[in-house]
Design a protein around this motif. Sequence first.
Motif, mmCIF file in Angstrom:
data_model
loop_
_atom_site.group_PDB
_atom_site.id
_atom_site.type_symbol
_atom_site.label_atom_id
_atom_site.label_comp_id
_atom_site.label_asym_id
_atom_site.label_seq_id
_atom_site.Cartn_x
_atom_site.Cartn_y
_atom_site.Cartn_z
ATOM 1 N N ALA A 84 -0.025 -103.646 -27.423
ATOM 2 C CA ALA A 84 -0.380 -104.480 -26.281
ATOM 3 C C ALA A 84 0.627 -105.607 -26.160
ATOM 4 C CB ALA A 84 -1.789 -105.055 -26.443
ATOM 5 N N GLY A 85 0.890 -106.026 -24.950
ATOM 6 C CA GLY A 85 1.838 -107.106 -24.744
ATOM 7 C C GLY A 85 1.732 -107.640 -23.329
ATOM 8 N N ARG A 86 2.457 -108.727 -23.087
ATOM 9 C CA ARG A 86 2.466 -109.351 -21.765
ATOM 10 C C ARG A 86 3.903 -109.571 -21.330
ATOM 11 N NH1 ARG A 86 -1.125 -114.582 -20.768
ATOM 12 N NH2 ARG A 86 -2.692 -112.940 -20.985
ATOM 13 N N LEU A 87 4.196 -109.180 -20.092
ATOM 14 C CA LEU A 87 5.511 -109.382 -19.510
ATOM 15 C C LEU A 87 5.452 -110.530 -18.524
ATOM 16 C CD1 LEU A 87 6.640 -105.698 -18.812
ATOM 17 C CD2 LEU A 87 7.459 -107.220 -20.612
ATOM 18 N N ARG A 88 6.304 -111.527 -18.764
ATOM 19 C CA ARG A 88 6.398 -112.703 -17.908
ATOM 20 C C ARG A 88 7.723 -112.675 -17.146
ATOM 21 N NH1 ARG A 88 3.988 -114.186 -22.755
ATOM 22 N NH2 ARG A 88 1.963 -115.238 -22.557
ATOM 23 N N PRO A 89 7.941 -113.596 -16.207
ATOM 24 C CA PRO A 89 9.182 -113.575 -15.429
ATOM 25 C C PRO A 89 10.431 -113.547 -16.307
ATOM 26 C CG PRO A 89 7.630 -115.090 -14.437
ATOM 27 C CD PRO A 89 7.019 -114.645 -15.726
ATOM 28 N N GLY A 90 11.312 -112.598 -16.019
ATOM 29 C CA GLY A 90 12.548 -112.431 -16.768
ATOM 30 C C GLY A 90 12.452 -111.465 -17.928
ATOM 31 N N ASP A 91 11.234 -111.066 -18.330
ATOM 32 C CA ASP A 91 11.045 -110.209 -19.493
ATOM 33 C C ASP A 91 11.329 -108.741 -19.156
ATOM 34 O OD1 ASP A 91 10.175 -112.538 -20.650
ATOM 35 O OD2 ASP A 91 8.094 -111.890 -20.941
ATOM 36 N N VAL A 92 11.669 -107.991 -20.204
ATOM 37 C CA VAL A 92 11.936 -106.556 -20.082
ATOM 38 C C VAL A 92 11.152 -105.807 -21.147
ATOM 39 C CG1 VAL A 92 13.682 -104.732 -20.327
ATOM 40 C CG2 VAL A 92 14.254 -106.854 -19.126
ATOM 41 N N GLN A 93 10.561 -104.694 -20.748
ATOM 42 C CA GLN A 93 9.991 -103.738 -21.710
ATOM 43 C C GLN A 93 10.669 -102.387 -21.491
ATOM 44 O OE1 GLN A 93 6.401 -101.258 -21.321
ATOM 45 N NE2 GLN A 93 5.531 -102.580 -22.894
ATOM 46 N N TRP A 94 11.282 -101.871 -22.558
ATOM 47 C CA TRP A 94 11.911 -100.548 -22.513
ATOM 48 C C TRP A 94 11.045 -99.629 -23.354
ATOM 49 C CZ3 TRP A 94 17.168 -100.112 -20.457
ATOM 50 C CH2 TRP A 94 17.636 -98.804 -20.419
ATOM 51 N N MET A 95 10.233 -98.819 -22.683
ATOM 52 C CA MET A 95 9.283 -97.946 -23.364
ATOM 53 C C MET A 95 9.799 -96.518 -23.372
ATOM 54 S SD MET A 95 5.292 -97.043 -22.525
ATOM 55 C CE MET A 95 5.611 -95.687 -21.389
ATOM 56 N N THR A 96 9.984 -95.963 -24.560
ATOM 57 C CA THR A 96 10.321 -94.555 -24.719
ATOM 58 C C THR A 96 9.018 -93.789 -24.882
ATOM 59 O OG1 THR A 96 12.408 -95.128 -25.805
ATOM 60 C CG2 THR A 96 11.609 -92.877 -26.091
#
Length: 292
Positions: A84-96
Amino acid sequence: MLRQVERVTTARRQQEGGGFMVRRPLPTAGVRTVDPILMIDEMGPVDYAPGEAVGAPDHPHRGFETVTYMLAGEFEHRDSAGHAGRLRPGDVQWMTAGSGVVHSEMPSVRILQEGGRVHGFQIWVNLPARLKMTQPRYQELAGSGIPEAETSDGLARVRVIAGEALGVVARIDTHTPIVYLHWTLQPGAHVEQPLPPDHNGLVYVFAGELQSNGIRIADGQMGVLGAGDAVELVAHAGNAGETQVLLLGGVPLNEPVVQHGPFVMNTEAEIATAIRDYQSGKMGAIEPDAAK
């Protein structure tokens, strides 16, 4: 040699997930993929009143990677592996996604309660056949950790999500060579960005307009790049306001692509297996108390 823009297409608007609007420049009629880039969704920008925000409830993925890049607003991520996580402005999540996960991407509690602007991108990157069933993994970078640089005249600034530009290198590790650059161009900016000749490439403009080797690309349009080893990005001095553009590329896989909704494999048989695995619960389910 500067790359020519071989084709310009216009993004279409459509609803996704739980009803949020996207602009989708890829795929469009006539351009199915720019191998290995499968899809580009620009989420918003949209301004929600309290209680209006929507997202993408529980859904599966297998065989590719999703890259989420937030510009405004907040999204919360949960998945069947307990992440679990939270993405805020400017953030990146690279999910494989690899062998398969079930995940959800929903507005944060704050956005749901208070409303606000949501704007960002989700890009799908294909995986080669040898990695379709790899172990799922996540790379999450706060906006403050994404390398940035600007040209000596200060007219162009870049955020390096994957690849490299202006002497800075991304912190994301990619399974195959990928370029993902977010350029901000002030009027008068002129950039020649190297792009290896073995890469396919595209540019997507999401504010303002630019010219690349004499071809105009306006807000909401994608330019598919031809052969060469560099890309020209020009924002003429007469432009009103800044231009925002994504430059994406990668080494083509040159493999069969069979897609069925959230599954991207190489054969119809593999798609059938993915559907069975999801329906039988082999990809798991999101628990209410999933913790990072």
